[in-house]
Design a protein around this motif. Sequence first.
Motif, PDB file in Angstrom:
ATOM      1  N   PRO A 218      30.608 -24.672 -19.417  1.00  0.00           N
ATOM      2  CA  PRO A 218      32.061 -24.559 -19.244  1.00  0.00           C
ATOM      3  C   PRO A 218      32.458 -23.265 -18.528  1.00  0.00           C
ATOM      4  CG  PRO A 218      31.570 -25.376 -21.440  1.00  0.00           C
ATOM      5  CD  PRO A 218      30.257 -24.983 -20.807  1.00  0.00           C
ATOM      6  N   ASP A 219      31.700 -22.196 -18.766  1.00  0.00           N
ATOM      7  CA  ASP A 219      31.997 -20.939 -18.077  1.00  0.00           C
ATOM      8  C   ASP A 219      31.832 -21.064 -16.561  1.00  0.00           C
ATOM      9  OD1 ASP A 219      32.619 -19.704 -20.444  1.00  0.00           O
ATOM     10  OD2 ASP A 219      30.676 -18.705 -20.657  1.00  0.00           O
ATOM     11  N   ARG A 220      30.869 -21.870 -16.129  1.00  0.00           N
ATOM     12  CA  ARG A 220      30.652 -22.072 -14.687  1.00  0.00           C
ATOM     13  C   ARG A 220      31.837 -22.829 -14.074  1.00  0.00           C
ATOM     14  NH1 ARG A 220      26.966 -19.389 -11.845  1.00  0.00           N
ATOM     15  NH2 ARG A 220      26.484 -21.170 -10.585  1.00  0.00           N
ATOM     16  N   VAL A 221      32.380 -23.772 -14.831  1.00  0.00           N
ATOM     17  CA  VAL A 221      33.557 -24.502 -14.349  1.00  0.00           C
ATOM     18  C   VAL A 221      34.724 -23.530 -14.176  1.00  0.00           C
ATOM     19  CG1 VAL A 221      35.279 -26.266 -14.925  1.00  0.00           C
ATOM     20  CG2 VAL A 221      32.841 -26.699 -15.368  1.00  0.00           C
ATOM     21  N   GLU A 222      34.946 -22.704 -15.178  1.00  0.00           N
ATOM     22  CA  GLU A 222      36.034 -21.730 -15.083  1.00  0.00           C
ATOM     23  C   GLU A 222      35.805 -20.740 -13.939  1.00  0.00           C
ATOM     24  OE1 GLU A 222      38.360 -20.039 -18.317  1.00  0.00           O
ATOM     25  OE2 GLU A 222      37.109 -21.235 -19.663  1.00  0.00           O
ATOM     26  N   LEU A 223      34.560 -20.360 -13.731  1.00  0.00           N
ATOM     27  CA  LEU A 223      34.242 -19.466 -12.618  1.00  0.00           C
ATOM     28  C   LEU A 223      34.597 -20.131 -11.288  1.00  0.00           C
ATOM     29  CD1 LEU A 223      32.962 -16.888 -11.422  1.00  0.00           C
ATOM     30  CD2 LEU A 223      30.756 -18.089 -11.506  1.00  0.00           C
TER      31      LEU A 223
ATOM     32  N   GLY B  39      41.637 -25.227 -14.519  1.00  0.00           N
ATOM     33  CA  GLY B  39      40.193 -25.146 -14.756  1.00  0.00           C
ATOM     34  C   GLY B  39      39.863 -24.965 -16.221  1.00  0.00           C
ATOM     35  N   ARG B  40      40.629 -24.136 -16.894  1.00  0.00           N
ATOM     36  CA  ARG B  40      40.392 -23.916 -18.322  1.00  0.00           C
ATOM     37  C   ARG B  40      40.574 -25.218 -19.098  1.00  0.00           C
ATOM     38  NH1 ARG B  40      42.507 -23.410 -22.892  1.00  0.00           N
ATOM     39  NH2 ARG B  40      44.678 -23.543 -22.292  1.00  0.00           N
ATOM     40  N   LEU B  41      41.595 -25.980 -18.752  1.00  0.00           N
ATOM     41  CA  LEU B  41      41.863 -27.234 -19.452  1.00  0.00           C
ATOM     42  C   LEU B  41      40.821 -28.314 -19.151  1.00  0.00           C
ATOM     43  CD1 LEU B  41      45.754 -27.422 -19.016  1.00  0.00           C
ATOM     44  CD2 LEU B  41      44.471 -26.869 -21.109  1.00  0.00           C
ATOM     45  N   ARG B  42      40.196 -28.252 -18.004  1.00  0.00           N
ATOM     46  CA  ARG B  42      39.216 -29.271 -17.600  1.00  0.00           C
ATOM     47  C   ARG B  42      37.771 -28.827 -17.817  1.00  0.00           C
ATOM     48  NH1 ARG B  42      39.523 -31.560 -12.149  1.00  0.00           N
ATOM     49  NH2 ARG B  42      38.808 -33.427 -13.209  1.00  0.00           N
ATOM     50  N   ARG B  43      37.564 -27.640 -18.335  1.00  0.00           N
ATOM     51  CA  ARG B  43      36.228 -27.047 -18.400  1.00  0.00           C
ATOM     52  C   ARG B  43      35.219 -27.916 -19.132  1.00  0.00           C
ATOM     53  NH1 ARG B  43      35.759 -21.563 -21.094  1.00  0.00           N
ATOM     54  NH2 ARG B  43      33.888 -22.323 -22.066  1.00  0.00           N
ATOM     55  N   SER B  44      35.551 -28.440 -20.296  1.00  0.00           N
ATOM     56  CA  SER B  44      34.590 -29.234 -21.066  1.00  0.00           C
ATOM     57  C   SER B  44      34.249 -30.536 -20.365  1.00  0.00           C
ATOM     58  CB  SER B  44      35.140 -29.525 -22.468  1.00  0.00           C
ATOM     59  OG  SER B  44      35.314 -28.319 -23.171  1.00  0.00           O
ATOM     60  N   GLU B  45      35.277 -31.231 -19.885  1.00  0.00           N
ATOM     61  CA  GLU B  45      35.086 -32.493 -19.173  1.00  0.00           C
ATOM     62  C   GLU B  45      34.191 -32.310 -17.947  1.00  0.00           C
ATOM     63  OE1 GLU B  45      37.809 -34.836 -15.899  1.00  0.00           O
ATOM     64  OE2 GLU B  45      38.802 -33.571 -17.388  1.00  0.00           O
ATOM     65  N   LEU B  46      34.492 -31.309 -17.130  1.00  0.00           N
ATOM     66  CA  LEU B  46      33.729 -31.098 -15.904  1.00  0.00           C
ATOM     67  C   LEU B  46      32.339 -30.536 -16.175  1.00  0.00           C
ATOM     68  CD1 LEU B  46      36.530 -29.761 -13.550  1.00  0.00           C
ATOM     69  CD2 LEU B  46      35.496 -32.044 -13.579  1.00  0.00           C
ATOM     70  N   ALA B  47      32.207 -29.716 -17.200  1.00  0.00           N
ATOM     71  CA  ALA B  47      30.886 -29.181 -17.550  1.00  0.00           C
ATOM     72  C   ALA B  47      29.946 -30.319 -17.917  1.00  0.00           C
ATOM     73  CB  ALA B  47      31.011 -28.180 -18.692  1.00  0.00           C
ATOM     74  N   GLU B  48      30.439 -31.240 -18.691  1.00  0.00           N
ATOM     75  CA  GLU B  48      29.615 -32.395 -19.083  1.00  0.00           C
ATOM     76  C   GLU B  48      29.298 -33.259 -17.876  1.00  0.00           C
ATOM     77  OE1 GLU B  48      30.241 -36.341 -21.792  1.00  0.00           O
ATOM     78  OE2 GLU B  48      30.931 -34.433 -22.630  1.00  0.00           O
ATOM     79  N   GLN B  49      30.289 -33.501 -17.052  1.00  0.00           N
ATOM     80  CA  GLN B  49      30.108 -34.354 -15.878  1.00  0.00           C
ATOM     81  C   GLN B  49      29.061 -33.789 -14.917  1.00  0.00           C
ATOM     82  OE1 GLN B  49      33.783 -35.216 -13.911  1.00  0.00           O
ATOM     83  NE2 GLN B  49      32.811 -36.268 -12.213  1.00  0.00           N
ATOM     84  N   TYR B  50      29.036 -32.465 -14.751  1.00  0.00           N
ATOM     85  CA  TYR B  50      28.139 -31.852 -13.766  1.00  0.00           C
ATOM     86  C   TYR B  50      26.909 -31.190 -14.368  1.00  0.00           C
ATOM     87  CZ  TYR B  50      31.748 -32.840 -10.437  1.00  0.00           C
ATOM     88  OH  TYR B  50      32.659 -33.492  -9.654  1.00  0.00           O
ATOM     89  N   GLY B  51      26.818 -31.191 -15.669  1.00  0.00           N
ATOM     90  CA  GLY B  51      25.648 -30.580 -16.299  1.00  0.00           C
ATOM     91  C   GLY B  51      25.605 -29.076 -16.125  1.00  0.00           C
ATOM     92  N   VAL B  52      26.762 -28.436 -16.172  1.00  0.00           N
ATOM     93  CA  VAL B  52      26.849 -26.984 -16.089  1.00  0.00           C
ATOM     94  C   VAL B  52      27.574 -26.484 -17.327  1.00  0.00           C
ATOM     95  CG1 VAL B  52      26.858 -26.985 -13.557  1.00  0.00           C
ATOM     96  CG2 VAL B  52      29.035 -27.022 -14.795  1.00  0.00           C
TER      97      VAL B  52
END
Length: 161
Positions: free
Chosen positions: A113-118, A98-111
């Motif tokens: 990076p902390d929400r991705v890690e959560l 999750g930490r490694l994908r946080r930026s990619e997924l945050a951008e993809q979902y509009g959230v």
Amino acid sequence: MELRAHQALIDRIARPDTGLAPFETDGCSGGLSQVWGMVSARFPEFAETYKAAPPWEACCFTHDRAYHAAAEASTAEESYDARVLADAELRSCVNETGRLRRSELAEQYGVTPDRVELAYGLIADAMHLAVRFGGGPCSGLSWRWGYGYPNCSVLQTLTGD
């Protein structure tokens, strides 16, 4: 209580008729990888975004390696400690994914990076609870600790039979 099961496993491993089966993995146990694959096969949009396997599936392979051979422990205490460590490493690996994908997924979902890690943290914690609860030795389950060895029984350890 779990130490009794680890002792039963160690006793089973020590028997001359016990051998270690070749390594096999189901990916992430409990049907997680299997269901993920079925959903991605049925819904191309899901597969395009999430791929055909969980993004943390490599963590499950590593975890399965330890579980398969009971981390090559030679005592019940070593077996118990190795299982605790393997389960903690699974949780850590999923969190790291999750930490490694946080930026990619945050951008993809509009959230954020902390929400991705959560979210990954919640997944990691749920997986950790599942393996701690359902992965003990001598359970008869296909994903049990020491699943590369024939199943064992705590009752044999208690009765000596």
